[in-house]
Design a protein around this motif. Structure first.
Motif, PDB file in Angstrom:
ATOM      1  N   ALA A 298       0.828  -1.209   0.000  1.00 35.87           N
ATOM      2  CA  ALA A 298       0.000   0.000   0.000  1.00 35.87           C
ATOM      3  C   ALA A 298       0.862   1.258   0.000  1.00 35.87           C
ATOM      4  N   LEU A 299       1.922   1.269   0.791  1.00 34.60           N
ATOM      5  CA  LEU A 299       2.827   2.415   0.822  1.00 34.60           C
ATOM      6  C   LEU A 299       3.504   2.622  -0.524  1.00 34.60           C
ATOM      7  N   ALA A 300       3.835   1.523  -1.199  1.00 33.43           N
ATOM      8  CA  ALA A 300       4.481   1.623  -2.508  1.00 33.43           C
ATOM      9  C   ALA A 300       3.543   2.236  -3.546  1.00 33.43           C
ATOM     10  N   VAL A 301       2.258   1.891  -3.487  1.00 33.30           N
ATOM     11  CA  VAL A 301       1.289   2.479  -4.414  1.00 33.30           C
ATOM     12  C   VAL A 301       1.198   3.993  -4.219  1.00 33.30           C
ATOM     13  N   LEU A 302       1.201   4.432  -2.982  1.00 33.91           N
ATOM     14  CA  LEU A 302       1.158   5.865  -2.698  1.00 33.91           C
ATOM     15  C   LEU A 302       2.425   6.558  -3.200  1.00 33.91           C
TER      16      LEU A 302
END
Length: 411
Positions: free
Chosen positions: A96-100
């Protein structure tokens, strides 16, 4: 080589997996797939408007190729550390952090491109490459853990099919977006869609990203790097990714400059090359799981055996219908390996370091993806398209020999 049952991670017991194609599985694949489609489109889209970028920024073909290649270069460096982190942490939250982070990179690239700053565009793409490899490795890890082993290759094949879908979307729509909003808009156009995928992915992946019991030791990580089968599969991935990115990066330019097709039509036709990977990557798992009774090597051999002659004769095909046929068949063949190799490499190590093995496969494979557009641009610039495609075909021939000797994991 494979792992005896008693060496498997207890956290990866059958009770923690779904037994088959349940509703949650479809939601997981849809969410993770949409994220990957969006980010793959972001990854390849500069190749679809290379002439516009070169004219706007005043750069040559080799430097232009770096706009695609830099994402793979940073992924090569970042993939193995990412795998180590994913084996020790909650891969769902990291994803999820990578998508952001990718969304931020897309906006950054748009601002930099509008300002004509090539270096800043490259920097944004480098950040995007680091984030994308986390999404890719975490997606494969979570999907693999969500289903039972007898359908694992099929499930992972479906997820990896998101890659060619994204490449096709990027190749086909890049010129359209550039014509309507200007070419810098190609960067945020796709990373924004990934946020929608995250909305689907988050609830369906609950409970699937937790670390596997005790953190793997450094010695366990070392077994991945000392495993000869892991290296064998890594080289096959290197060759397959090199072929995949060469065709994606320079196929459109060949049709535009040598055949005389418009940039939009060239991009649309080359989009067929990655698009057929939807069928290919899903088929790779089905062929292996069902037709060949779980054997992996026959699929790899067929992949390179079909691709080699098609790439070798590509520039000798004088008509557009023949070129389209070659794009479809070579795209199908090359992506058979890309669909299966990530399942294959998990089966030759323990489950405790499975994400690390996938990350290693990603790293070595993407090294080929990084070098291919740049080296292809250098050869095209100095010697022309004929020699460039001939050398690409030679890589496929080498792949035939290596696939012939690929060992089967013991079950």
């Amino acid at each position: 080589m494979t792992t005896p049952p008693e060496a498997r991670d207890p956290a990866e017991s059958p009770a923690t997996r779904q037994s088959g194609w349940e509703l949650r599985t479809y939601g997981l694949l849809a969410g993770a797939g949409l994220i990957s489609v969006s980010l793959a489109a972001y990854e390849i889209v500069p190749a679809s408007v290379t002439p516009l970028i070169r004219e706007s920024l005043g750069i040559g073909p080799t430097v232009a190729g770096l706009l695609v290649g830099v994402m793979f270069g940073t992924a090569v460096v970042g993939s193995l550390p990412a795998g180590v982190v994913l084996d020790r942490t909650d891969s769902r939250r990291v994803m999820a952090l990578a998508v952001l982070a990718l969304f931020v990179a897309g906006v950054w690239g748009w601002i930099a491109a509008r300002g004509g700053s090539y270096r800043s565009v490259i920097a944004s793409r480098a950040v995007g490459g680091l984030a994308y490899v986390v999404v890719w490795n975490a997606g494969i890890d979570i999907v693999s853990r969500a289903v039972s082993p007898d359908i694992r290759a099929t499930a992972v094949g479906i997820f990896t099919a998101s890659g060619p879908v994204g490449f096709a979307v990027g190749q086909a729509t890049g010129p359209v977006i550039a014509a309507r909003f200007g070419w810098p808009a190609i960067f945020p156009a796709f990373t924004g869609v990934a946020l929608l995928g995250l909305v689907l992915f988050w609830p369906s992946s609950r409970g699937l990203g937790a670390a596997r019991g005790d953190a793997p030791s450094l010695r366990e990580f070392g077994t991945v790097l000392r495993n000869p089968t892991v290296w064998h599969l890594g080289v096959l991935g290197f060759l397959s990714y090199a072929l995949y990115l060469f065709m994606n990066s320079w196929g459109s330019s060949y049709l535009n400059q040598e055949i005389g097709l418009s940039l939009a039509l060239s991009g649309l036709l080359v989009s067929l090359f990655p698009a057929v990977g939807v069928l290919s990557r899903v088929s790779s798992g089905l062929l292996s799981d069902v037709v060949f009774g779980g054997q992996r090597q026959p699929v790899l051999l067929g992949s390179f055996g079909l691709a080699a002659p098609l790439v070798l004769v590509f520039t000798r095909l004088g008509s557009v219908p023949l070129l389209v046929g070659a794009l479809l068949l070579s795209g199908f063949a090359i992506q058979l390996t890309l669909g299966l190799s990530f399942t294959y490499v998990r089966e030759v190590v323990t489950e405790r370091v499975a994400a690390t093995a996938v990350a290693f496969q990603t790293s070595v494979g993407l090294a080929g993806a990084f070098l291919s557009p740049i080296a292809g641009g250098a050869v095209v610039s100095r010697f022309g398209f004929d020699l460039a495609f001939l050398l690409a075909g030679a890589l496929a021939v080498v792949g035939v020999g290596l696939a012939w000797r690929a060992p089967e994991p013991t079950r």
